[in-house]
Design a protein around this motif. Structure first.
Motif, PDB file in Angstrom:
ATOM      1  N   GLN A 219       0.848  -1.189   0.000  1.00 16.59           N
ATOM      2  CA  GLN A 219       0.000   0.000   0.000  1.00 16.59           C
ATOM      3  C   GLN A 219       0.889   1.246   0.000  1.00 16.59           C
ATOM      4  OE1 GLN A 219      -3.898   0.209   2.285  1.00 16.59           O
ATOM      5  NE2 GLN A 219      -2.545   1.301   3.675  1.00 16.59           N
ATOM      6  N   PRO A 223      -5.436   4.842   2.935  1.00 15.86           N
ATOM      7  CA  PRO A 223      -6.676   4.830   2.139  1.00 15.86           C
ATOM      8  C   PRO A 223      -7.568   6.028   2.448  1.00 15.86           C
ATOM      9  CG  PRO A 223      -6.204   2.628   2.943  1.00 15.86           C
ATOM     10  CD  PRO A 223      -5.202   3.551   3.599  1.00 15.86           C
ATOM     11  N   GLU A 228      -2.881   8.804  -1.117  1.00 12.71           N
ATOM     12  CA  GLU A 228      -3.099   7.421  -1.530  1.00 12.71           C
ATOM     13  C   GLU A 228      -2.926   7.260  -3.039  1.00 12.71           C
ATOM     14  OE1 GLU A 228      -6.490   3.873  -1.373  1.00 12.71           O
ATOM     15  OE2 GLU A 228      -7.078   5.974  -1.218  1.00 12.71           O
ATOM     16  N   LEU A 238      -1.636  -1.089  -7.079  1.00 16.33           N
ATOM     17  CA  LEU A 238      -1.794  -0.617  -5.702  1.00 16.33           C
ATOM     18  C   LEU A 238      -3.263  -0.322  -5.414  1.00 16.33           C
ATOM     19  CD1 LEU A 238       1.239   1.830  -5.458  1.00 16.33           C
ATOM     20  CD2 LEU A 238       0.956  -0.302  -4.175  1.00 16.33           C
ATOM     21  N   PRO A 239      -3.713  -0.705  -4.201  1.00 23.59           N
ATOM     22  CA  PRO A 239      -3.004  -1.572  -3.257  1.00 23.59           C
ATOM     23  C   PRO A 239      -2.832  -2.975  -3.831  1.00 23.59           C
ATOM     24  CG  PRO A 239      -5.292  -1.321  -2.589  1.00 23.59           C
ATOM     25  CD  PRO A 239      -5.081  -0.360  -3.743  1.00 23.59           C
ATOM     26  N   LEU A 262      -7.197  -0.905   4.811  1.00 26.13           N
ATOM     27  CA  LEU A 262      -6.842  -1.354   3.466  1.00 26.13           C
ATOM     28  C   LEU A 262      -8.045  -1.154   2.559  1.00 26.13           C
ATOM     29  CD1 LEU A 262      -5.033  -2.925   1.407  1.00 26.13           C
ATOM     30  CD2 LEU A 262      -6.013  -5.036   2.342  1.00 26.13           C
TER      31      LEU A 262
END
Length: 295
Positions: A219, A223, A228, A238-239, A262
């Motif tokens: 990651q 998030p 991000e 990604l992730p 996540l």
């Protein structure tokens, strides 16, 4: 930026110190936190969402003081700074840890450690090895991560031993997860991870085959935060598309960062606490591994 939120004098009892009686009896620690933020929107809108909730910061500070023991207050300051930098509005932070009851052996008024840290993208790197001296390889890989320019390793999980998932028959793995902050772009960070793998003899002839060292960028960026990175590029996905279903990643990740989240699913997906994902997985193939070896 000159806007600041200053939280002074947060105190609690903890057991940090190198001496036996410090870990047994505990003592009072006091922490000051100065957060550099852009507070213009908060000032104009009167909206709590536009600033940092300093009550939450104080809760996190007390949890760290009263939590697991560290030998050094330098380490206590570091983990507190990392907690504060989870707030994406915080551009930088200064943490001062006071130890007024330190066993100095002479009259004094205070011992304090002061650290300053700048915010950056939070990154997660999964480590694995199932060939050679696995423990020594993981320890050397963590040191290599610490030495990378532009990467600050904030926390490393305990080692777990795991059964292989997929691929040909092969020995069990040792796995761990490192979390930190990166100022380098994700492509450059991934390239650096591949160089570390190559330095430890990693080859890629067999898909999901045995390897001396595996470093996966799981990651890049918290998030939902502006930092991000979500990518479906085959060279940099990604992730990590399978992280949410891999106990050998999620179990040590939750150990390194109990508050981790996540993004799960295609098209952006939803954001889930890693601890909740762990609770839903079969963890029978994951067991405690050896203690860390230091290179």
């Amino acid at each position: 930026m000159t806007d600041r939120i200053v939280l002074q004098g947060v105190s609690a009892r903890g057991t940090h110190g190198v001496l036996d009686f410090e870990k047994r009896d505990g003592q009072t620690f006091v922490v000051d936190v100065t957060m550099v933020c852009d507070l213009q929107r908060a000032g104009r809108t009167d909206d709590l969402a536009a600033t940092v909730n300093y009550a939450e910061v104080a809760d996190d500070v007390v949890a760290r003081i009263a939590g697991p023991s560290f030998d050094l207050i330098e380490r206590l300051a570091e983990v507190i700074a990392d907690d504060v930098l989870r707030h994406d509005l915080v551009e930088s932070v200064e943490v001062v840890v006071h130890k007024p009851e330190a066993p100095v052996g002479h009259p004094f008024t205070d011992v304090q450690v002061r650290v300053e840290r700048t915010n950056a993208a939070h990154v997660v790197v999964a480590l694995g090895s199932n060939l050679g001296d696995r423990g020594q390889t993981l320890a050397a890989a963590v040191q290599a991560l610490r030495d990378l320019p532009g990467l600050t390793v904030a926390s490393v999980s305990s080692i777990v031993e795991t059964d292989p998932v997929g691929g040909p028959e092969q020995p069990p793995y040792l796995n761990a997860v490192a979390v930190g902050r990166a100022t380098t772009e994700p492509e450059a960070l991934l390239a650096a991870l591949h160089r570390i793998e190559a330095q430890h003899g990693r080859t890629r002839e067999v898909h999901w085959g045995a390897r001396t060292l595996d470093l996966d960028l799981i990651q890049y960026g918290t998030p939902g935060s502006p930092r991000e990175v979500v990518s479906d590029d085959p060279e940099l996905t990604l992730p990590h598309p399978r992280a949410h279903e891999r106990a050998f990643v999620l179990v040590p990740w939750a150990d390194a960062d109990p508050k981790a989240t996540l993004r799960v699913g295609a098209g952006g997906g939803g954001i889930r606490p890693v601890a909740d994902l762990v609770a839903e997985l079969d963890r029978s193939g994951v067991r405690p591994g050896p203690r860390w070896e230091h290179p």
